[in-house]
Structure formats: structure tokens, C-alpha cells
Enzyme design. Structure first.
Site, PDB file in Angstrom:
ATOM      1  N   ILE A 315      12.475  -5.836 -32.730  1.00  0.00           N
ATOM      2  CA  ILE A 315      11.047  -5.512 -32.853  1.00  0.00           C
ATOM      3  C   ILE A 315      10.326  -6.810 -32.535  1.00  0.00           C
ATOM      4  CG2 ILE A 315       9.171  -4.898 -34.419  1.00  0.00           C
ATOM      5  CD1 ILE A 315      10.981  -2.953 -35.728  1.00  0.00           C
ATOM      6  N   PRO A 316       9.645  -6.815 -31.381  1.00  0.00           N
ATOM      7  CA  PRO A 316       9.240  -8.116 -30.811  1.00  0.00           C
ATOM      8  C   PRO A 316       8.007  -8.739 -31.454  1.00  0.00           C
ATOM      9  CG  PRO A 316       8.576  -6.339 -29.355  1.00  0.00           C
ATOM     10  CD  PRO A 316       9.294  -5.686 -30.507  1.00  0.00           C
ATOM     11  N   CYS A 317       8.120  -9.126 -32.710  1.00  0.00           N
ATOM     12  CA  CYS A 317       6.989  -9.795 -33.364  1.00  0.00           C
ATOM     13  C   CYS A 317       6.733 -11.157 -32.705  1.00  0.00           C
ATOM     14  CB  CYS A 317       7.211  -9.938 -34.864  1.00  0.00           C
ATOM     15  SG  CYS A 317       8.683 -10.841 -35.312  1.00  0.00           S
ATOM     16  N   HIS A 318       7.718 -11.656 -31.964  1.00  0.00           N
ATOM     17  CA  HIS A 318       7.519 -12.928 -31.246  1.00  0.00           C
ATOM     18  C   HIS A 318       6.527 -12.783 -30.093  1.00  0.00           C
ATOM     19  CE1 HIS A 318      10.943 -10.877 -29.232  1.00  0.00           C
ATOM     20  NE2 HIS A 318      10.424 -11.366 -28.127  1.00  0.00           N
TER      21      HIS A 318
END
Ligand code: ZN
Length: 348
Positions: A315-318
Site C-alpha cells: 500500500i504505497p503510502c510512500h
């Protein structure tokens, strides 16, 4: 992981006690469980018993303890008395969590300790103690499930090693097999450092960098919410994510297909679903994300949910950054966030 030819180079430097390699690598010795600097005066191990690391922290996370002779955590020619005392204090009880009042007992000023450690090793004392603690726990995970399965059969009561280290982080062991649901934890090496994956037979529950700040709290939260015991082992979702991560780091995968189990609040779930819609190679600001969710004023809540993401990379919170273009925060550290964004910008 360090390439085979570089490992050979490091091994030569180790045999020659080459001071030019000080600070370049550390060596963990599997037979003794200690890690050394290249110039250690102790008898040199065989190549097959060596594990090489580029930072002291990685050696700690791999459950090695600092060598008493070469003191890999002290600057060459300059052993700080304070640092030496603190390292010894950790070794007396490596699974302890340090608080400010513990420093008072040692008559050490917490901020001085923080500064000196940071200057010498690029990590704080608390970071050091955490890496050592996590390393001990992770040792069980790295050994795989064989040991723990045997302990399960024998009953946990008798296995003090498991209780001392692993269970402090992964929670109390099940008293009877089958009493609660069981999640399995596994260690995955990546280009950006070791990660821990936790899953049941059907879905993944957590994927994090082992040195992530707050990981112990996160695992505790997972354990309580799912009423599970966590033991080392491998399940199909762990196999799947290991393969997918490898492809991702090789630049061959944009979207993860491993099934995830969301054990969060509905609001967090909503934020994470929205995060998954940010295309590979692109970024969004926290404000944009809040607007997409229809809560433009709930900027802070959105940022918090973003930070609480238990599925690093997947989950690309970056991909969420500050409105002014600054990278903003990242649980796994800014250097990793930067690396991930650049990696994805290169495309697949
Ligand atoms: Zn040594």
C-alpha cells in the site's frame, strides 16, 4: 544482501586486518554470535561462518552482539566511556526497553547519550537498543519454523529462549495449540533491508521493515485485534509476497496481488484503498488525498491513517508527499521513501 564477489573482497580485508575497510563493513560470526570490525585482533573465522553487513545496525538486527575485543560500536582509537557503559548495559539485558529514567539510574544524561551514539554510529542509543532487541526476536524467525514447531510440541513452558526474546515482541505464546488463531511471521531480505511479514493461511496481515520505529506496538495491536498468537513460519501469502517483492525490486512488478487482510478502522481502510489508486511512479500530496476521500479538512486524520499503514511498499503510502514537494515523513525512514519514489519513477 551483499554480492558474492564483494563478500570475498571483505573476507580478504578481514584476513589482512585492512584498516581501509573500517566503517565499510562489519562481520557477523555465526559460530560465536558476535560481530566485529575488519581489524579485530581475534582469530579469524572461516568464510562460511561469516555474514557481512554494511552497517552495525544490520548486524544487530541479524541478532549478533558486539565483540568485546574490537568493540565494533566504538570509533577506532576513541572509545567513549559513556558509549561503552551503555553498550554493556544493553548486553546485560538485551530484551529490555529503555526509558529516560533508566538513564538516570546509570547516571547518564539521556540527551548526551543520544548525541554521542548518533555521532559515532548514525543511530541513537534507543535505536541501538531496539535493533539489538529486535535482532534477538528475529533470530527465531530467521531460523524458520522448525525450532518453534518443536517447542510447540514440547509445550512453551519449557522454552525460555522463546519466551525471553521472541514473545516480548510477538506477544505471549499460545498455551495450548489451537486455543487461539495463529499467525505466522517470516523474515524477508530486501535491497532496502530486512522486512517482517505476518500472515495466516489466506492473507497477509503485516509487512514492515524490521527496524521501523513503533513496530513492536504495531505487532501488539495486530495481536490484540485479531486475538492471535504469532509464531515463526511460512504460509502461502508469505511465499507470494516474497516473490512479488523480489520482482518489485528488480523493476518487474507494479502492482501487488497478494491478498491482504485489513484489521483496521473503516476510515483507515478507506484511506488505504485510496492510496492503492495512486499510480506507480506518481505521487500525491496529503491534501490531495484528503480531498479525494471527500474530507479535505480531515488532513491530519488522513496523514495519520497514511502513517498507520501496516503494509509497507504494497500500500504505497510512500507515494504521498508534502504539498510543497518535500518528501514528508515515512515510518521506514526518509532514505527508503526517497529510494522507493526514485525506483518507481524509473518505470517498469
Ligand atoms: Zn572482534
Amino acid at each position: 544482501m551483499i554480492k558474492a564477489e564483494i563478500q570475498q573482497e571483505y573476507y580478504q580485508a578481514l584476513i589482512n586486518k585492512n584498516p581501509a575497510y573500517e566503517g565499510i563493513f562489519y562481520v557477523g560470526v555465526k559460530t560465536t554470535g558476535v560481530f566485529c570490525r575488519p581489524t579485530c585482533p581475534a582469530r579469524k573465522p572461516k568464510f562460511e561462518n561469516c555474514e557481512f553487513f554494511e552497517t552495525a545496525q544490520q548486524a544487530l538486527l541479524a541478532s549478533f552482539r558486539p565483540c568485546q575485543r574490537c568493540r565494533p560500536l566504538s570509533h577506532p582509537n576513541h572509545v567513549s566511556e559513556l558509549v561503552r557503559r551503555l553498550v554493556e548495559a544493553v548486553e546485560e539485558n538485551p530484551s529490555r526497553r529503555w526509558k529516560d529514567k533508566d538513564f538516570q539510574e546509570l547516571s547518564v544524561d539521556a540527551s548526551t547519550a543520544r548525541r554521542q551514539f548518533k555521532k559515532r554510529f548514525g543511530m541513537t542509543f534507543v535505536g541501538y537498543a531496539r535493533a539489538r532487541r529486535m535482532g534477538l526476536a528475529m533470530k527465531q524467525i530467521r531460523k524458520g519454523d522448525a525450532v518453534i514447531e518443536a517447542q510447540l510440541e514440547a509445550g512453551y513452558e519449557s522454552s525460555s529462549g522463546f519466551r525471553d526474546a521472541f514473545s516480548r515482541i510477538m506477544g505471549a505464546a499460545p498455551t495450548l495449540l489451537g486455543e487461539k488463531s495463529i499467525l505466522k511471521a517470516s523474515w524477508i531480505d530486501t535491497k532496502l533491508g530486512p522486512m517482517i511479514a505476518i500472515a495466516d493461511e489466506a492473507a497477509l496481515y503485516l509487512l514492515e521493515f524490521v527496524d521501523r520505529r513503533g513496530l513492536e506496538r504495531e505487532v501488539e495491536c495486530l495481536r490484540q485485534k485479531t486475538k492471535s498468537a504469532i509464531i515463526p513460519g511460512i504460509t502461502p501469502p508469505i511465499h507470494s509476497i516474497e516473490k512479488e517483492l523480489h520482482a518489485y525490486f528488480e523493476g518487474q512488478l507494479k502492482e501487488f496481488k497478494t491478498s491482504l487482510f485489513f484489521w483496521s478502522s473503516p476510515f483507515q481502510k478507506r484511506v488505504w484503498e485510496e492510496l492503492q489508486k495512486i499510480p506507480f511512479g506518481e505521487t500525491r500530496s496529503y491534501a490531495q488525498l484528503a480531498t479525494t476521500i471527500g474530507k479535505p479538512s480531515a488532513f491530519r486524520a488522513v496523514a495519520n491513517a497514511n502513517g498507520a499503514n501496516p503494509f509497507a511498499i504494497i500500500i504505497p503510502c510512500h507515494r504521498v508527499i508534502n504539498t510543497n514537494g518535500d518528501l514528508g515523513g515515512y515510518g521506514g525512514g526518509i532514505a527508503r521513501k526517497k529510494w522507493l519514489i526514485n525506483h518507481e519513477k524509473k518505470g517498469v
